[in-house]
Design a protein around this motif. Structure first.
Motif, PDB file in Angstrom:
ATOM      1  N   ASP A 148       3.882   3.445  -0.307  1.00  0.00           N
ATOM      2  CA  ASP A 148       2.797   2.906   0.514  1.00  0.00           C
ATOM      3  C   ASP A 148       3.407   1.921   1.511  1.00  0.00           C
ATOM      4  N   THR A 156      -1.892  -0.392   0.420  1.00  0.00           N
ATOM      5  CA  THR A 156      -1.685   0.366  -0.820  1.00  0.00           C
ATOM      6  C   THR A 156      -2.232   1.789  -0.722  1.00  0.00           C
ATOM      7  N   GLY A 215      -3.508  -5.052  -3.543  1.00  0.00           N
ATOM      8  CA  GLY A 215      -2.263  -5.165  -4.299  1.00  0.00           C
ATOM      9  C   GLY A 215      -2.247  -6.272  -5.322  1.00  0.00           C
ATOM     10  N   ARG A 228       1.625  -7.371  -6.013  1.00  0.00           N
ATOM     11  CA  ARG A 228       2.216  -7.022  -4.717  1.00  0.00           C
ATOM     12  C   ARG A 228       2.278  -8.222  -3.777  1.00  0.00           C
TER      13      ARG A 228
END
Length: 308
Positions: A144, A191, A238, A242
């Motif tokens: 991604d 994402t 995320g 993330r």
């Protein structure tokens, strides 16, 4: 249903828009690849844009709105897009004859990723693009967009092809009149499954305009502040897992803009943006910047004053 919907927002750029459209219609495509529509969104132009577009009435779908800014204009185009993928082109930029074919090749090669981002060739005069040649496809695939955070390439939404369903799912562009609205979109797409960066061939000529007005400086500052605020509010996907990738991308932009603001005589905005980004920089430390930017800013501003 066309494969591509090409969305071109424009405001008082009739001559440049005509050049942009001609670059679209000069695409070198096979019969199976020529499946696209062109949607121009006139964001309240007061020049002869309407008359110029009338000459393309059979090849271009024109949408009009009162002047609301580029983000709102792109969103109107997204609402009316019928293609599987949306491709953006700004009305002052130019495509190469192989642009759409390159996007299609990357999409087919990597199994229909959500986002394909190309590379650009900067120019001030169109003749400067004469030396750009079509190269063999050289691309890099990621799970991604956030997964590409450490890769050092120029990122902008004016050179991407995006699945239409993904664009609508994340809500398109912010309608705020700020710079970096393209980065905000990319973070919200962060994402979505599949991201491909096309290193070669370059797919767009990016027109560089001289000078930076006071309004542009302020919009760049406001854009970076908006991105940092959206991250702090948890509006980007995320979650905590993330966060480091998001901050890597966000803070790279903030560092660039603080230097740019300082060099163009707005150290006040630069210092405030530096302050706003401190919390993130403690998570993704860049000690050279954290310790070195304040004295560099003071020295740079002093030297600018001496040169006046």
């Amino acid at each position: 249903m066309p494969f591509f919907s090409i969305i071109i927002p424009t405001y008082n750029r009739a001559r440049l828009l005509q050049d942009a459209l001609e670059s679209v219609f000069a695409q070198e495509l096979t019969d199976s690849e020529v499946d696209y529509e062109v949607v121009v969104v006139d964001d309240g132009s007061t020049d002869d844009t309407r008359e110029m577009l009338a000459r393309y009435s059979e090849r271009v779908r024109v949408l009009r709105q009162e002047n609301q800014g580029q983000g709102a204009a792109r969103n109107l185009g997204i609402q009316h897009a019928t293609g599987q993928y949306v491709v953006f082109l700004d009305s002052d930029d130019l495509w190469f004859p192989w642009t759409l074919a390159t996007y299609r090749q990357a999409i087919d090669m990597y199994g229909g990723p959500s986002v394909v981002m190309g590379s650009q060739a900067p120019f001030q005069r169109p003749e400067e693009l004469a030396g750009v040649r079509r190269e063999s496809l050289r691309a890099h695939a990621f799970t991604d967009y956030l997964a590409s955070a450490e890769e050092p390439f120029v990122r902008t939404a004016c050179v991407i092809a995006v699945r239409t369903e993904a664009l609508r799912r994340v809500g398109g562009f912010t309608a705020k009149r700020i710079n970096s609205e393209d980065h905000d979109l990319l973070y919200r797409l962060g994402t979505e499954r599949g991201f491909v960066w096309v290193e070669a061939p370059r797919v767009m000529g990016y027109r560089q305009h001289g000078g930076s007005s006071s309004k542009e400086l302020e919009r760049s500052y406001e854009g970076q502040c908006y991105l940092l605020e959206q991250e702090q509010l948890g509006h980007y996907p995320g979650a905590a897992a993330r966060r480091r990738e998001r901050l890597t991308l966000l803070l790279h932009g903030a560092r660039h803009v603080t230097r740019w603001l300082t060099e163009r005589g707005r150290p006040d905005l630069a210092l405030d943006l530096y302050r706003r980004s401190l919390r993130g920089h403690l998570v993704v430390p860049r000690w050279r910047y954290l310790l070195g930017f304040p004295p560099w800013m003071v020295a740079s501003s002093a030297l600018r004053q001496l040169r006046r």
